[in-house]
Design a protein around this motif. Structure first.
Motif, PDB file in Angstrom:
ATOM      1  N   PHE A 188       0.849  -1.181   0.000  1.00  0.00           N
ATOM      2  CA  PHE A 188       0.000   0.000   0.000  1.00  0.00           C
ATOM      3  C   PHE A 188       0.888   1.236   0.000  1.00  0.00           C
ATOM      4  CE2 PHE A 188      -3.375  -2.795   0.968  1.00  0.00           C
ATOM      5  CZ  PHE A 188      -4.575  -2.112   0.989  1.00  0.00           C
ATOM      6  N   ILE A 189       0.628   2.165  -0.903  1.00  0.00           N
ATOM      7  CA  ILE A 189       1.216   3.495  -0.813  1.00  0.00           C
ATOM      8  C   ILE A 189       0.065   4.470  -0.610  1.00  0.00           C
ATOM      9  CG2 ILE A 189       1.401   3.603  -3.349  1.00  0.00           C
ATOM     10  CD1 ILE A 189       3.501   5.829  -2.931  1.00  0.00           C
ATOM     11  N   SER A 190       0.135   5.221   0.473  1.00  0.00           N
ATOM     12  CA  SER A 190      -0.928   6.142   0.855  1.00  0.00           C
ATOM     13  C   SER A 190      -0.397   7.568   0.758  1.00  0.00           C
ATOM     14  CB  SER A 190      -1.394   5.832   2.283  1.00  0.00           C
ATOM     15  OG  SER A 190      -2.327   6.776   2.727  1.00  0.00           O
ATOM     16  N   ILE A 191      -0.822   8.274  -0.281  1.00  0.00           N
ATOM     17  CA  ILE A 191      -0.325   9.618  -0.585  1.00  0.00           C
ATOM     18  C   ILE A 191      -1.250  10.665   0.037  1.00  0.00           C
ATOM     19  CG2 ILE A 191       0.102  11.249  -2.481  1.00  0.00           C
ATOM     20  CD1 ILE A 191       0.884   8.787  -4.194  1.00  0.00           C
ATOM     21  N   GLY A 192      -0.680  11.674   0.682  1.00  0.00           N
ATOM     22  CA  GLY A 192      -1.475  12.666   1.413  1.00  0.00           C
ATOM     23  C   GLY A 192      -2.174  13.703   0.562  1.00  0.00           C
ATOM     24  N   SER A 193      -1.645  14.017  -0.604  1.00  0.00           N
ATOM     25  CA  SER A 193      -2.287  14.987  -1.505  1.00  0.00           C
ATOM     26  C   SER A 193      -3.269  14.222  -2.426  1.00  0.00           C
ATOM     27  CB  SER A 193      -1.204  15.697  -2.324  1.00  0.00           C
ATOM     28  OG  SER A 193      -0.303  14.762  -2.880  1.00  0.00           O
ATOM     29  N   PRO A 194      -4.187  14.922  -3.111  1.00  0.00           N
ATOM     30  CA  PRO A 194      -4.311  16.382  -3.277  1.00  0.00           C
ATOM     31  C   PRO A 194      -5.089  17.098  -2.182  1.00  0.00           C
ATOM     32  CG  PRO A 194      -5.936  15.282  -4.645  1.00  0.00           C
ATOM     33  CD  PRO A 194      -5.122  14.194  -4.000  1.00  0.00           C
ATOM     34  N   HIS A 195      -5.230  16.486  -1.017  1.00  0.00           N
ATOM     35  CA  HIS A 195      -5.836  17.123   0.154  1.00  0.00           C
ATOM     36  C   HIS A 195      -5.205  18.503   0.372  1.00  0.00           C
ATOM     37  CE1 HIS A 195      -6.678  17.834   4.412  1.00  0.00           C
ATOM     38  NE2 HIS A 195      -7.478  16.779   4.462  1.00  0.00           N
ATOM     39  N   ASP A 196      -6.030  19.481   0.793  1.00  0.00           N
ATOM     40  CA  ASP A 196      -5.472  20.795   1.093  1.00  0.00           C
ATOM     41  C   ASP A 196      -4.407  20.681   2.213  1.00  0.00           C
ATOM     42  OD1 ASP A 196      -7.489  21.779   3.725  1.00  0.00           O
ATOM     43  OD2 ASP A 196      -8.132  20.147   2.422  1.00  0.00           O
ATOM     44  N   PRO A 197      -3.412  21.599   2.235  1.00  0.00           N
ATOM     45  CA  PRO A 197      -3.307  22.873   1.527  1.00  0.00           C
ATOM     46  C   PRO A 197      -3.046  22.672   0.034  1.00  0.00           C
ATOM     47  CG  PRO A 197      -1.301  22.458   2.761  1.00  0.00           C
ATOM     48  CD  PRO A 197      -2.257  21.378   3.141  1.00  0.00           C
ATOM     49  N   TYR A 198      -3.794  23.410  -0.763  1.00  0.00           N
ATOM     50  CA  TYR A 198      -3.774  23.190  -2.206  1.00  0.00           C
ATOM     51  C   TYR A 198      -2.544  23.774  -2.900  1.00  0.00           C
ATOM     52  CZ  TYR A 198      -8.707  22.207  -1.282  1.00  0.00           C
ATOM     53  OH  TYR A 198      -9.881  21.695  -0.772  1.00  0.00           O
ATOM     54  N   GLN A 199      -2.003  24.861  -2.386  1.00  0.00           N
ATOM     55  CA  GLN A 199      -0.956  25.587  -3.132  1.00  0.00           C
ATOM     56  C   GLN A 199       0.453  25.120  -2.780  1.00  0.00           C
ATOM     57  OE1 GLN A 199      -2.419  27.345  -5.357  1.00  0.00           O
ATOM     58  NE2 GLN A 199      -4.449  27.336  -4.407  1.00  0.00           N
ATOM     59  N   TYR A 239       4.598  21.949 -11.258  1.00  0.00           N
ATOM     60  CA  TYR A 239       3.204  21.568 -11.471  1.00  0.00           C
ATOM     61  C   TYR A 239       2.264  22.746 -11.260  1.00  0.00           C
ATOM     62  CZ  TYR A 239       5.183  16.897 -11.457  1.00  0.00           C
ATOM     63  OH  TYR A 239       5.941  15.790 -11.751  1.00  0.00           O
ATOM     64  N   ARG A 240       2.579  23.610 -10.310  1.00  0.00           N
ATOM     65  CA  ARG A 240       1.741  24.793 -10.097  1.00  0.00           C
ATOM     66  C   ARG A 240       1.763  25.703 -11.326  1.00  0.00           C
ATOM     67  NH1 ARG A 240       4.139  27.703  -6.168  1.00  0.00           N
ATOM     68  NH2 ARG A 240       5.741  26.195  -5.582  1.00  0.00           N
ATOM     69  N   ASN A 241       2.923  25.785 -11.967  1.00  0.00           N
ATOM     70  CA  ASN A 241       3.046  26.628 -13.158  1.00  0.00           C
ATOM     71  C   ASN A 241       2.151  26.159 -14.304  1.00  0.00           C
ATOM     72  OD1 ASN A 241       4.883  28.285 -11.901  1.00  0.00           O
ATOM     73  ND2 ASN A 241       6.692  27.316 -12.806  1.00  0.00           N
ATOM     74  N   MET A 242       1.862  24.850 -14.337  1.00  0.00           N
ATOM     75  CA  MET A 242       1.020  24.313 -15.406  1.00  0.00           C
ATOM     76  C   MET A 242      -0.395  24.899 -15.400  1.00  0.00           C
ATOM     77  SD  MET A 242       1.898  20.250 -15.392  1.00  0.00           S
ATOM     78  CE  MET A 242       3.541  19.597 -15.695  1.00  0.00           C
ATOM     79  N   TYR A 243      -0.850  25.355 -14.224  1.00  0.00           N
ATOM     80  CA  TYR A 243      -2.228  25.815 -14.087  1.00  0.00           C
ATOM     81  C   TYR A 243      -2.342  27.301 -13.770  1.00  0.00           C
ATOM     82  CZ  TYR A 243      -3.102  20.828 -14.079  1.00  0.00           C
ATOM     83  OH  TYR A 243      -3.156  19.504 -14.442  1.00  0.00           O
ATOM     84  N   GLU A 244      -1.209  27.981 -13.792  1.00  0.00           N
ATOM     85  CA  GLU A 244      -1.192  29.381 -13.374  1.00  0.00           C
ATOM     86  C   GLU A 244      -2.080  30.264 -14.245  1.00  0.00           C
ATOM     87  OE1 GLU A 244       2.073  32.823 -12.136  1.00  0.00           O
ATOM     88  OE2 GLU A 244       2.741  30.981 -13.130  1.00  0.00           O
ATOM     89  N   ASN A 245      -2.042  30.068 -15.542  1.00  0.00           N
ATOM     90  CA  ASN A 245      -2.809  30.922 -16.456  1.00  0.00           C
ATOM     91  C   ASN A 245      -3.866  30.159 -17.246  1.00  0.00           C
ATOM     92  OD1 ASN A 245      -1.266  33.356 -15.875  1.00  0.00           O
ATOM     93  ND2 ASN A 245       0.424  32.363 -16.970  1.00  0.00           N
ATOM     94  N   VAL A 246      -4.219  28.986 -16.749  1.00  0.00           N
ATOM     95  CA  VAL A 246      -5.212  28.155 -17.434  1.00  0.00           C
ATOM     96  C   VAL A 246      -6.619  28.552 -16.985  1.00  0.00           C
ATOM     97  CG1 VAL A 246      -6.077  25.798 -17.697  1.00  0.00           C
ATOM     98  CG2 VAL A 246      -3.618  26.229 -17.691  1.00  0.00           C
ATOM     99  N   ILE A 280     -11.783  28.725  -7.790  1.00  0.00           N
ATOM    100  CA  ILE A 280     -10.834  28.746  -8.906  1.00  0.00           C
ATOM    101  C   ILE A 280      -9.397  28.694  -8.380  1.00  0.00           C
ATOM    102  CG2 ILE A 280      -9.883  30.231 -10.726  1.00  0.00           C
ATOM    103  CD1 ILE A 280     -12.791  31.091 -11.311  1.00  0.00           C
ATOM    104  N   LYS A 281      -9.116  29.503  -7.374  1.00  0.00           N
ATOM    105  CA  LYS A 281      -7.770  29.504  -6.795  1.00  0.00           C
ATOM    106  C   LYS A 281      -7.410  28.131  -6.237  1.00  0.00           C
ATOM    107  CE  LYS A 281      -4.920  31.625  -3.192  1.00  0.00           C
ATOM    108  NZ  LYS A 281      -4.878  32.588  -2.060  1.00  0.00           N
ATOM    109  N   ASP A 282      -8.333  27.544  -5.481  1.00  0.00           N
ATOM    110  CA  ASP A 282      -8.068  26.230  -4.885  1.00  0.00           C
ATOM    111  C   ASP A 282      -7.937  25.147  -5.953  1.00  0.00           C
ATOM    112  OD1 ASP A 282      -8.100  27.403  -2.419  1.00  0.00           O
ATOM    113  OD2 ASP A 282     -10.075  26.652  -1.832  1.00  0.00           O
ATOM    114  N   ALA A 283      -8.750  25.247  -7.004  1.00  0.00           N
ATOM    115  CA  ALA A 283      -8.708  24.234  -8.068  1.00  0.00           C
ATOM    116  C   ALA A 283      -7.349  24.223  -8.759  1.00  0.00           C
ATOM    117  CB  ALA A 283      -9.814  24.478  -9.084  1.00  0.00           C
ATOM    118  N   ARG A 284      -6.729  25.386  -8.935  1.00  0.00           N
ATOM    119  CA  ARG A 284      -5.407  25.427  -9.560  1.00  0.00           C
ATOM    120  C   ARG A 284      -4.406  24.592  -8.747  1.00  0.00           C
ATOM    121  NH1 ARG A 284      -5.691  29.263 -13.514  1.00  0.00           N
ATOM    122  NH2 ARG A 284      -7.096  31.038 -13.142  1.00  0.00           N
ATOM    123  N   GLY A 285      -4.426  24.769  -7.435  1.00  0.00           N
ATOM    124  CA  GLY A 285      -3.525  23.993  -6.584  1.00  0.00           C
ATOM    125  C   GLY A 285      -3.904  22.527  -6.510  1.00  0.00           C
TER     126      GLY A 285
END
Length: 488
Positions: free
Chosen positions: A197-208, A214-221, A238-243
């Motif tokens: 089992f690998i249990s990954i903590g994201s994409p749970h907030d904090p989003y940014q 990876y953040r740059n991929m959604y900066e101006n989308v 919208i802000k949270d969705a980017r992160g």
């Protein structure tokens, strides 16, 4: 000479037969707070998930999978025990799952499997950064885990039997995935099957907090929100969705890396690879965030099951109503192992392989006690409900609360509860819900009565505090008696 050659070929034949009949491995990728709707293959046109999109093309996509109690610890406890929360007692975060529980790891271990766990645990109830001894690891041997953290860029863990805390060298999803790759390389030389089992903590907030790349991929989308996000919540959503999407694309790369490692080591054909989440994220839908609530964005989770040896590599979409307690018995069924009597979930393996007709019409969703990010002050309430292939029906302690036609109203904008035109549907679902609750021995009482029954200590918001202090902020030194835990 002929006799010697015969002996050699006989031995090679036995070896080949043994290799072919080896029990399947399991690699279970569990992520945190990833809703089913936010993946490329599910129709989200913004998020970049190329590896998951390809995996879906070669897997069973159980697209109606539900997290029956959509919050972290309850899902995890039900996942590894095959039981409903009122049975194992973990109906809130930060409480202890009984160390005597019959779990998926203990069951596979008895059948000769090597067991391993990497990442977020969240079933120990002794503080989120406390050392978890072997006796409370529920049958997992290889161990690189921490109770809980969402500090993804300074993520700590304990390794093996050492009580000395370590830190993942980079964004933890990436570092943990690299550890999975190392594990897979080692296992390719072993004759024993493994369950990892690998249990990954994201994409749970904090989003940014995903890596900058990876953040740059959604900066101006341009972000397209779901139709049920109110106007006043759009800017934050919208802000949270980017992160949120940035975390997802980082994880997608990790999934691709782990899947490639299975192929490189010759393990892909005979490994059951699962990708799923513990619950979803409302992310502004219905004016709410996070989870626990009975809406689609909260309860619906991705579930990809890749097992080429049995299902081939041609993807297939299935609408089976898989619920969290059903996962353990279904995996056991696919590996032809006996399901322990303690398990309450259904074994869907015969349905998935086409040997049995799908006869599951409803599945249970619930909130025993609202807490944490959905306290009573924010509308939190106890509920029980059923999800069918078309409808969602939910009751709170006052009576019928929600009824949605998910076919004609996929964003759940119109609550049909108690309306004349759906009287028969509501009556049928109410009758089915009462039958399900009776089978589960669930009396649907107030959450605080269950808190008292299980001897959990809560703070003024009716939440179990996850620090090693009581609700008055006083440090608790004796965790065995003073900290909230499962005493059943």
């Amino acid at each position: 000479m002929k006799k010697q050659l015969f002996l050699i070929f006989s031995l090679l034949g036995c070896f080949s037969l043994s290799a072919q009949s080896k029990k399947p491995n399991i690699l279970y990728i569990l992520v945190d707070q990833w809703r089913a709707q936010s993946i490329g293959y599910a129709g989200d046109q913004v998020v970049k998930t190329p590896h998951l999109d390809q995996l879906e093309k070669e897997s069973l996509n159980l697209r109606k999978t539900v997290s029956g109690m959509p919050v972290c610890s309850p899902h995890r406890a039900s996942l590894i025990t095959g039981q409903y929360p009122l049975t194992h007692g973990v109906f809130m975060n930060d409480v202890l799952l009984d160390s005597n529980s019959t779990t998926i790891a203990k069951t596979y271990k008895q059948e000769g499997y090597q067991t391993a766990y990497i990442g977020k645990w969240h079933m120990d109830g002794h503080g989120r950064s406390s050392y978890i001894p072997v006796s409370r690891r529920q049958g997992f041997d290889y161990w690189k885990a921490l109770e809980c953290t969402h500090d993804y860029n300074h993520s700590e863990y304990y390794s093996g039997d050492s009580p000395v805390k370590k830190t993942w060298e980079s964004y933890d999803a990436i570092a943990q995935s690299e550890d999975v790759v190392k594990y897979l390389k080692a296992q390719s030389k072993s004759s024993q099957p493994f369950m990892l089992f690998i249990s990954i903590g994201s994409p749970h907030d904090p989003y940014q907090t995903a890596p900058e790349k990876y953040r740059n991929m959604y900066e101006n989308v341009e972000i397209k929100l779901r139709d049920n996000v109110p106007l006043e919540n759009r800017e934050k959503a919208i802000k949270d969705a980017r992160g949120y999407y940035a975390h997802m694309t980082a994880i997608d790369d990790c999934v691709g890396q782990m899947w490639q490692a299975l192929k490189d080591q010759g393990l892909d054909e005979n490994t059951i690879l699962v990708f799923s989440s513990d619950h979803g994220d409302l992310l502004g839908s219905h004016g709410a965030w996070n989870k626990q609530q009975p809406y689609e964005e909260s309860i619906r989770v991705p579930f990809l099951l890749h097992y080429p040896k049995v299902f081939g590599k041609k993807g297939k979409k299935l609408d089976v109503l898989l619920n969290t307690p059903d996962i353990m018995p279904t995996l056991l069924g696919l590996t032809r192992m006996k399901v322990p009597k303690t398990v309450e979930g259904r074994d869907f393996s015969s349905i998935l392989t086409g040997k049995k007709k799908d006869d599951v019409s409803y599945t249970l969703i619930s909130c025993v006690q609202p807490f944490g990010q959905w306290p009573r002050a924010k509308g939190g309430r106890e509920y029980r409900g059923l999800v069918s292939n078309r409808y969602t029906y939910v009751k709170d302690l006052q009576g019928p609360w929600l009824l949605f036609d998910n076919k004609n109203d996929p964003f759940q904008l119109t609550n049909l509860v108690n309306q004349t035109k759906v009287r028969e549907v509501q009556s049928q679902m109410e009758k089915a819900l009462q039958s399900e609750l009776k089978m589960r021995k669930d009396e649907f009482k107030s959450g605080l009565s269950y808190v008292k029954q299980w001897n959990y200590l809560i703070d003024e918001t009716e939440t179990v505090p996850y620090q090693k202090v009581n609700y008055q902020g006083i440090p608790i030194k004796d965790l065995s008696t003073g900290y909230p835990q499962n005493t059943k």
